[in-house]
Design an enzyme around this catalytic site. Structure first.
Site, PDB file in Angstrom:
ATOM      1  N   ARG A 162       5.699  -9.484  -1.171  1.00 18.85           N
ATOM      2  CA  ARG A 162       4.938 -10.273  -0.190  1.00 18.85           C
ATOM      3  C   ARG A 162       5.174 -11.776  -0.392  1.00 18.85           C
ATOM      4  O   ARG A 162       4.259 -12.586  -0.288  1.00 18.85           O
ATOM      5  CB  ARG A 162       3.425  -9.999  -0.296  1.00 18.85           C
ATOM      6  N   SER A 237      -3.543  -5.629   5.205  1.00 21.27           N
ATOM      7  CA  SER A 237      -4.052  -5.862   3.846  1.00 21.27           C
ATOM      8  C   SER A 237      -4.522  -7.302   3.724  1.00 21.27           C
ATOM      9  O   SER A 237      -3.735  -8.224   3.952  1.00 21.27           O
ATOM     10  CB  SER A 237      -2.954  -5.658   2.807  1.00 21.27           C
ATOM     11  N   GLU A 333      -3.807 -12.146   0.708  1.00 22.76           N
ATOM     12  CA  GLU A 333      -2.444 -12.057   1.216  1.00 22.76           C
ATOM     13  C   GLU A 333      -2.327 -12.853   2.512  1.00 22.76           C
ATOM     14  O   GLU A 333      -1.272 -13.386   2.830  1.00 22.76           O
ATOM     15  CB  GLU A 333      -2.093 -10.587   1.470  1.00 22.76           C
TER      16      GLU A 333
HETATM   17  N1  EPU Z   1      -6.718   3.362  -2.517  1.00 26.85           N
HETATM   18  C1  EPU Z   1      -8.025   3.623  -2.790  1.00 26.85           C
HETATM   19  N2  EPU Z   1      -8.965   3.217  -1.897  1.00 26.85           N
HETATM   20  C2  EPU Z   1      -8.646   2.560  -0.756  1.00 26.85           C
HETATM   21  C3  EPU Z   1      -7.295   2.271  -0.493  1.00 26.85           C
HETATM   22  C4  EPU Z   1      -6.323   2.689  -1.401  1.00 26.85           C
HETATM   23  O1  EPU Z   1      -8.371   4.231  -3.801  1.00 26.85           O
HETATM   24  O2  EPU Z   1      -9.555   2.228   0.006  1.00 26.85           O
HETATM   25  C5  EPU Z   1      -5.684   3.872  -3.443  1.00 26.85           C
HETATM   26  C6  EPU Z   1      -4.960   5.072  -2.837  1.00 26.85           C
HETATM   27  O3  EPU Z   1      -5.596   6.261  -3.104  1.00 26.85           O
HETATM   28  C7  EPU Z   1      -3.602   5.008  -3.503  1.00 26.85           C
HETATM   29  C8  EPU Z   1      -3.398   3.525  -3.714  1.00 26.85           C
HETATM   30  O4  EPU Z   1      -4.691   2.907  -3.628  1.00 26.85           O
HETATM   31  O5  EPU Z   1      -3.661   5.622  -4.766  1.00 26.85           O
HETATM   32  C9  EPU Z   1      -2.417   2.896  -2.735  1.00 26.85           C
HETATM   33  O6  EPU Z   1      -2.899   2.995  -1.405  1.00 26.85           O
HETATM   34  P1  EPU Z   1      -1.906   2.866  -0.129  1.00 26.85           P
HETATM   35  O7  EPU Z   1      -0.794   3.830  -0.234  1.00 26.85           O
HETATM   36  O8  EPU Z   1      -2.772   2.905   1.089  1.00 26.85           O
HETATM   37  O9  EPU Z   1      -1.234   1.464  -0.293  1.00 26.85           O
HETATM   38  P2  EPU Z   1      -1.776   0.028  -0.691  1.00 26.85           P
HETATM   39  O10 EPU Z   1      -1.175  -0.370  -1.992  1.00 26.85           O
HETATM   40  O11 EPU Z   1      -3.266  -0.038  -0.566  1.00 26.85           O
HETATM   41  C10 EPU Z   1       0.260  -1.208   0.391  1.00 26.85           C
HETATM   42  C11 EPU Z   1       0.508  -2.340   1.333  1.00 26.85           C
HETATM   43  C12 EPU Z   1       0.281  -1.912   2.778  1.00 26.85           C
HETATM   44  C13 EPU Z   1       1.237  -0.772   3.076  1.00 26.85           C
HETATM   45  C14 EPU Z   1       0.946   0.377   2.092  1.00 26.85           C
HETATM   46  C15 EPU Z   1       1.884   1.540   2.241  1.00 26.85           C
HETATM   47  C16 EPU Z   1      -0.046  -4.340   0.067  1.00 26.85           C
HETATM   48  C17 EPU Z   1      -0.963  -5.498  -0.095  1.00 26.85           C
HETATM   49  N3  EPU Z   1      -0.364  -3.467   1.023  1.00 26.85           N
HETATM   50  O12 EPU Z   1      -1.123  -0.873   0.468  1.00 26.85           O
HETATM   51  O13 EPU Z   1       0.625  -3.000   3.612  1.00 26.85           O
HETATM   52  O14 EPU Z   1       1.084  -0.310   4.409  1.00 26.85           O
HETATM   53  O15 EPU Z   1       1.094  -0.122   0.728  1.00 26.85           O
HETATM   54  O16 EPU Z   1       3.141   1.209   1.736  1.00 26.85           O
HETATM   55  O17 EPU Z   1       0.960  -4.254  -0.645  1.00 26.85           O
HETATM   56  C18 EPU Z   1      -0.177  -4.854   4.863  1.00 26.85           C
HETATM   57  O18 EPU Z   1       0.465  -5.583   4.114  1.00 26.85           O
HETATM   58  O19 EPU Z   1      -0.845  -5.335   5.819  1.00 26.85           O
HETATM   59  C19 EPU Z   1      -0.223  -3.417   4.618  1.00 26.85           C
HETATM   60  C20 EPU Z   1      -1.008  -2.608   5.314  1.00 26.85           C
END
Ligand code: EPU
Length: 337
Positions: A162, A237, A333
């Site tokens: 990012r 995010s 972010e």
């Molecule tokens: N999780 C929770 N609770 C929540 C959300 C997530 O426990 O409310 C846990 C999930 O269970 C999982 C982990 O966190 O174990 C990761 O969750 P997820 O796969 O949804 O990905 P993320 O790390 O929360 C990132 C990006 C997203 C992108 C997703 C999928 C960042 C800041 N965000 O989210 O990007 O869509 O991975 O690759 O890196 C964005 O930047 O706007 C965005 C949506």
């Protein structure tokens, strides 16, 4: 080209925050952009692409420039690869769909990310194991002060998680006018390491997926987890996932056995901020007209009529609570303006 006065920016930011732009202009060609940048009576400028990565907390006195440069062209191709140049004002997801319709592979995992092509490199958008930098070749820019045209090749951009040179060393100095990608025409490299993608494809009984199938699977996953900005204002995010030391992670694991992580190096791991925020009790919490999304705690939402200050205050409360509970600092972010 017309500089309008006192325009609401509500429809120009995906959070749907209603602030006023004292001066506003939309440009649809490089020449118009150059003319606007030369306006002596408006020395301070604020650039607006898809408005998907910003939280507007106050009325804007600067000249708001809406970059509306359109057009997609094939620059070069071999039997295996194609170089595609998209102008900055193209909507990102529509560009992804255009590539899929032409069977050009490489950005299908980035389906349904809000925003425009021209702002995508600034934060090196990423999702489901793929980042913009993986297919990025170069971007053309204009220097805001000198109006010189400059091309940044991939190696110049210092892409990180990012992050890029456009958020750091040259922040505020250049406007990205177009981005060139190198995409595959055949033998597409499918990225399916995210468990959610494979289970989605299995649920649809797809054994040998195409890039179009992957895009559809990702759209389905995102639609379940993430709010559609057209229905509920949001900026994806709100926070970045923090990187912490392995030592600290191990000590957290003693209290929180289920804490997820992604390995970054031998000594560092990334922890999902969404998990931390959920554990801190904020997931699905509503505070009047704004709150934390019920399916993804990383996303703050405007249910309608929230101010940027309301959302900012909530984000600060979340940061303080996460710091108190886990001794981890989570950074926004989105750009706070
Ligand atoms: N999780 C929770 N609770 C929540 C959300 C997530 O426990 O409310 C846990 C999930 O269970 C999982 C982990 O966190 O174990 C990761 O969750 P997820 O796969 O949804 O990905 P993320 O790390 O929360 C990132 C990006 C997203 C992108 C997703 C999928 C960042 C800041 N965000 O989210 O990007 O869509 O991975 O690759 O890196 C964005 O930047 O706007 C965005 C949506």
């Amino acid at each position: 080209m017309h500089v309008a006065e006192n325009i609401s920016l509500k429809d120009y930011n995906t959070f749907g925050i209603d602030v006023n732009a004292k001066y506003f202009v939309s440009v649809s060609s490089i020449n118009e952009l150059k003319q606007v940048l030369s306006l002596k009576e408006h020395p301070k400028k604020l650039l607006l692409g898809g408005g998907s990565n910003m939280l507007l907390t106050q009325n804007q006195d600067k000249l708001v420039i809406h970059v509306n440069l359109k057009g997609i062209t094939v620059e070069d191709e071999t039997s295996d690869y194609v170089l595609v140049k998209a102008n900055a004002g193209e909507n990102w997801h529509e560009f992804v769909l255009w590539c899929l319709a032409n069977n050009f592979g490489g950005i299908e995992n980035l389906s349904l990310i809000p925003g425009n092509v021209g702002t995508a490199p600034i934060q090196n958008i990423g999702a489901y194991g793929v980042e913009l930098k993986d297919t990025f070749v170069a971007c053309d820019t204009i220097n805001i002060e000198t109006l010189d045209i400059k091309s940044f090749r991939k190696a110049d951009c210092n892409f990180g998680y990012r992050n890029s040179i456009f958020k750091n060393e040259v922040s505020g100095q250049y406007i990205i006018t177009s981005v060139t990608f190198r995409l595959t025409k055949r033998n597409h490299l499918l990225q399916m390491k995210y468990g959610a993608i494979t289970s989605e494809l299995e649920a649809q009984n797809i054994v040998t997926p195409t890039i179009q199938d992957i895009s559809k699977a990702i759209i389905a996953i995102r639609e379940r987890k993430l709010p559609n900005p057209k229905e509920i204002g949001n900026s994806g995010s709100f926070f970045k996932n923090p990187v912490i030391s392995l030592t600290k992670f191990k000590s957290l694991q003693e209290n929180f056995e289920d804490i997820p992580s992604y390995s970054i190096s031998e000594t560092k791991v990334k922890v999902p901020a969404g998990w931390l925020i959920e554990k801190a009790g904020f997931k699905g919490k509503r505070f009047g007209n704004h709150g934390v999304h019920e399916n993804q705690a990383l996303v703050l939402v405007n249910y309608g009529g929230a101010t940027g200050a309301d959302v900012l205050k909530l984000s600060e409360l979340i940061q303080k609570t996460v710091l108190r509970l886990f001794d981890i600092t989570i950074e926004a972010e989105v750009n706070i303006l």
